[in-house]
Design a protein around this motif. Sequence first.
Motif, PDB file in Angstrom:
ATOM      1  N   LEU A 103     -12.531  20.264   5.674  1.00  0.00           N
ATOM      2  CA  LEU A 103     -13.410  19.417   6.022  1.00  0.00           C
ATOM      3  C   LEU A 103     -13.938  18.801   4.819  1.00  0.00           C
ATOM      4  O   LEU A 103     -14.423  17.515   4.834  1.00  0.00           O
ATOM      5  CB  LEU A 103     -14.534  19.966   7.044  1.00  0.00           C
ATOM      6  CG  LEU A 103     -14.012  20.175   8.523  1.00  0.00           C
ATOM      7  CD1 LEU A 103     -15.189  20.616   9.251  1.00  0.00           C
ATOM      8  CD2 LEU A 103     -13.111  19.257   9.064  1.00  0.00           C
ATOM      9  N   ALA A 104     -14.142  19.572   3.596  1.00  0.00           N
ATOM     10  CA  ALA A 104     -14.696  19.122   2.422  1.00  0.00           C
ATOM     11  C   ALA A 104     -13.856  18.124   1.769  1.00  0.00           C
ATOM     12  O   ALA A 104     -14.214  17.433   0.850  1.00  0.00           O
ATOM     13  CB  ALA A 104     -15.256  20.082   1.734  1.00  0.00           C
ATOM     14  N   ALA A 105     -12.563  18.153   2.018  1.00  0.00           N
ATOM     15  CA  ALA A 105     -11.530  17.303   1.465  1.00  0.00           C
ATOM     16  C   ALA A 105     -11.933  15.674   1.640  1.00  0.00           C
ATOM     17  O   ALA A 105     -12.282  15.323   2.525  1.00  0.00           O
ATOM     18  CB  ALA A 105     -10.180  17.587   1.672  1.00  0.00           C
ATOM     19  N   PRO A 106     -11.688  14.942   0.479  1.00  0.00           N
ATOM     20  CA  PRO A 106     -12.062  13.589   0.487  1.00  0.00           C
ATOM     21  C   PRO A 106     -11.130  13.092   1.665  1.00  0.00           C
ATOM     22  O   PRO A 106     -10.144  13.408   1.949  1.00  0.00           O
ATOM     23  CB  PRO A 106     -11.594  13.012  -0.858  1.00  0.00           C
ATOM     24  CG  PRO A 106     -11.789  14.369  -1.694  1.00  0.00           C
ATOM     25  CD  PRO A 106     -11.303  15.423  -0.813  1.00  0.00           C
ATOM     26  N   PRO A 107     -11.518  11.738   2.405  1.00  0.00           N
ATOM     27  CA  PRO A 107     -10.781  10.932   3.015  1.00  0.00           C
ATOM     28  C   PRO A 107      -9.259  10.829   2.793  1.00  0.00           C
ATOM     29  O   PRO A 107      -9.201  10.312   1.363  1.00  0.00           O
ATOM     30  CB  PRO A 107     -11.200   9.619   3.223  1.00  0.00           C
ATOM     31  CG  PRO A 107     -12.783   9.906   3.147  1.00  0.00           C
ATOM     32  CD  PRO A 107     -12.708  10.818   1.559  1.00  0.00           C
ATOM     33  N   TYR A 108      -8.470  11.122   3.361  1.00  0.00           N
ATOM     34  CA  TYR A 108      -6.840  10.762   3.336  1.00  0.00           C
ATOM     35  C   TYR A 108      -6.291  11.561   2.288  1.00  0.00           C
ATOM     36  O   TYR A 108      -5.210  11.561   1.709  1.00  0.00           O
ATOM     37  CB  TYR A 108      -6.401   9.377   2.739  1.00  0.00           C
ATOM     38  CG  TYR A 108      -7.438   8.283   3.652  1.00  0.00           C
ATOM     39  CD1 TYR A 108      -6.975   8.058   5.121  1.00  0.00           C
ATOM     40  CD2 TYR A 108      -8.354   7.606   3.329  1.00  0.00           C
ATOM     41  CE1 TYR A 108      -7.504   7.263   5.851  1.00  0.00           C
ATOM     42  CE2 TYR A 108      -8.969   6.654   3.907  1.00  0.00           C
ATOM     43  CZ  TYR A 108      -8.482   6.389   5.421  1.00  0.00           C
ATOM     44  OH  TYR A 108      -9.283   5.483   5.935  1.00  0.00           O
ATOM     45  N   GLN A 109      -6.837  12.657   1.604  1.00  0.00           N
ATOM     46  CA  GLN A 109      -6.442  13.860   0.795  1.00  0.00           C
ATOM     47  C   GLN A 109      -6.163  15.130   1.345  1.00  0.00           C
ATOM     48  O   GLN A 109      -5.751  15.997   0.642  1.00  0.00           O
ATOM     49  CB  GLN A 109      -7.484  13.718  -0.227  1.00  0.00           C
ATOM     50  CG  GLN A 109      -7.571  12.425  -1.141  1.00  0.00           C
ATOM     51  CD  GLN A 109      -8.437  12.663  -2.305  1.00  0.00           C
ATOM     52  OE1 GLN A 109      -8.573  13.658  -3.082  1.00  0.00           O
ATOM     53  NE2 GLN A 109      -8.957  11.571  -2.989  1.00  0.00           N
ATOM     54  N   TYR A 110      -6.554  15.155   2.606  1.00  0.00           N
ATOM     55  CA  TYR A 110      -5.900  16.528   3.369  1.00  0.00           C
ATOM     56  C   TYR A 110      -4.840  15.897   4.277  1.00  0.00           C
ATOM     57  O   TYR A 110      -4.837  15.266   5.256  1.00  0.00           O
ATOM     58  CB  TYR A 110      -7.144  17.007   4.242  1.00  0.00           C
ATOM     59  CG  TYR A 110      -6.763  18.167   4.888  1.00  0.00           C
ATOM     60  CD1 TYR A 110      -6.721  19.561   4.358  1.00  0.00           C
ATOM     61  CD2 TYR A 110      -6.286  18.369   6.061  1.00  0.00           C
ATOM     62  CE1 TYR A 110      -6.257  20.703   4.824  1.00  0.00           C
ATOM     63  CE2 TYR A 110      -5.739  19.500   6.854  1.00  0.00           C
ATOM     64  CZ  TYR A 110      -5.936  20.531   6.167  1.00  0.00           C
ATOM     65  OH  TYR A 110      -5.627  21.694   6.688  1.00  0.00           O
ATOM     66  N   ALA A 111      -3.600  16.880   3.901  1.00  0.00           N
ATOM     67  CA  ALA A 111      -2.367  16.493   4.592  1.00  0.00           C
ATOM     68  C   ALA A 111      -1.780  17.724   5.156  1.00  0.00           C
ATOM     69  O   ALA A 111      -0.686  17.528   5.886  1.00  0.00           O
ATOM     70  CB  ALA A 111      -1.341  15.922   3.533  1.00  0.00           C
ATOM     71  N   GLY A 112      -2.444  18.982   5.362  1.00  0.00           N
ATOM     72  CA  GLY A 112      -1.938  20.050   5.990  1.00  0.00           C
ATOM     73  C   GLY A 112      -2.199  20.035   7.610  1.00  0.00           C
ATOM     74  O   GLY A 112      -2.502  18.962   8.046  1.00  0.00           O
TER      75      GLY A 112
ATOM     76  N   LEU B  14     -10.314   8.704  12.245  1.00  0.00           N
ATOM     77  CA  LEU B  14      -9.213   9.435  12.612  1.00  0.00           C
ATOM     78  C   LEU B  14      -8.787  10.320  11.686  1.00  0.00           C
ATOM     79  O   LEU B  14      -8.270  11.841  12.329  1.00  0.00           O
ATOM     80  CB  LEU B  14      -8.063   8.408  13.023  1.00  0.00           C
ATOM     81  CG  LEU B  14      -6.840   8.665  13.551  1.00  0.00           C
ATOM     82  CD1 LEU B  14      -6.948   9.539  14.855  1.00  0.00           C
ATOM     83  CD2 LEU B  14      -5.841   7.715  13.844  1.00  0.00           C
ATOM     84  N   ASP B  15      -8.813  10.221  10.451  1.00  0.00           N
ATOM     85  CA  ASP B  15      -8.342  11.233   9.445  1.00  0.00           C
ATOM     86  C   ASP B  15      -9.244  12.325   9.458  1.00  0.00           C
ATOM     87  O   ASP B  15      -8.516  13.558   9.704  1.00  0.00           O
ATOM     88  CB  ASP B  15      -8.301  10.522   8.139  1.00  0.00           C
ATOM     89  CG  ASP B  15      -8.384  11.581   6.905  1.00  0.00           C
ATOM     90  OD1 ASP B  15      -7.073  12.041   6.684  1.00  0.00           O
ATOM     91  OD2 ASP B  15      -9.346  11.974   6.437  1.00  0.00           O
ATOM     92  N   PHE B  16     -10.415  12.181   9.752  1.00  0.00           N
ATOM     93  CA  PHE B  16     -11.252  13.596  10.096  1.00  0.00           C
ATOM     94  C   PHE B  16     -10.976  14.345  11.133  1.00  0.00           C
ATOM     95  O   PHE B  16     -10.759  15.754  11.127  1.00  0.00           O
ATOM     96  CB  PHE B  16     -12.784  13.094   9.956  1.00  0.00           C
ATOM     97  CG  PHE B  16     -13.791  14.120   9.471  1.00  0.00           C
ATOM     98  CD1 PHE B  16     -13.922  14.421   8.319  1.00  0.00           C
ATOM     99  CD2 PHE B  16     -14.513  14.816  10.619  1.00  0.00           C
ATOM    100  CE1 PHE B  16     -14.682  15.587   7.983  1.00  0.00           C
ATOM    101  CE2 PHE B  16     -15.277  15.611  10.321  1.00  0.00           C
ATOM    102  CZ  PHE B  16     -15.383  16.389   9.208  1.00  0.00           C
TER     103      PHE B  16
END
Length: 401
Positions: free
Chosen positions: A184-193, A224-226
């Motif tokens: 959740l701490a990853a910036p927007p659009y930078q979590y792809a797992g 939506l990304d979150f």
Amino acid sequence: MLRILLLATAAVASTKRGHKHKKPAAAAPPKLAYMAIPGAKDETSAPRACWAAPKSWREGLVDAYGSSVVVCSPEALRSNKMCACRLCPVDECVSRNALAQLNLDHALGVGSGRDSDALREFYRLTANASLVTNVPISEGHTTKREEMWGSLVDVVMSFLKTVKPPLKMKPCARPPSSKCAAALAAPPYQYAGAPACRAAFVGSVQPTKVPLSFFQKFDKAAGLDFVRRFSWHFYGADRGNYSARLRGVLDAMNLSSTFHGRVDDVQGAYCAADVAVAFPLHDRNPRVPTEALRAGRPVFASLEANLAGAVACQPFVGAVSWRDSRRNLIAAFQSWALNATAAAPAVFDAFAANCLDRTALFDRVWRVLERVKDERQGARRAVACEAPGACLRPTCGDGPT
């Protein structure tokens, strides 16, 4: 002749043996009569099984009266004259007439609305009790509860706006996943797992409990990304095949979802999750948030869930109206999720000890009932009062002190 003498000798010996052993003392007469809402679908004309109904503070109240309690069921009171209730724990039938003749200290009825006819009959049959209490739980039947019961009830204990006692919930063995907080701490659009957080809705799956709008408002960009960082799990009976509609919305948003149906292990449902969501359109009995917090899980709720103030103000609880804007919902959910998943388990433990302890809740409820009983004079009077919550030191900000 010999046979006669032997029989006579045996009879005399039996009589002497009988004098050597005192008969066991009869059980003390019951001092409490308890009637709960049906709950179980298969309950028809038979009273509820002994000890199956009492929960939370009511269980403590039943236990306080010792080993002899009369447990009644609404359906049995409506249709069964000879076995309207059961004497517990010996599990013997109690007829309507026998119930009416008991010299009770306390008659405790739980429910209103759909059970009002059975409750009225229960109160009629327990009119000799020193104290008669009603605990309304049906929404829509709380504003006029005094008028509903009139002179039949001494005190109406309402849990509206107070902390709900969790149903035998215990802290989970593990805290929320650290992977969840990191994702959740990853910036927007930078979590792809894959989804790293497990969110649980506990309760019946229906439009008023899990509104489509909750998810639909996230159907844009960063929101939506979150929410895609969560896998969404639903524990509860499906009402009107509503899960099919809900699943369609979730699939269209490419959200991971699992519908578990009705489960017996509610504790396991909370403990398998990292966070819990309770977002009803309205709720007068918000027990789910309290159960989740007792298990040590952060909760995001709608304002319409009517959380007690001592609960809503905690740092691991997020709340926003289901009517609120898309922007406000996304901002509130993200802020809550980031802060709550990083909360130390000790914070939950402190809150549970101060606010959710069943013994403390029972002690306070007991004192209220005893005070009403002591002050009662002459005719019965309906006294509407908030049941004292277990939160002995309700604080906000950094949590209980």
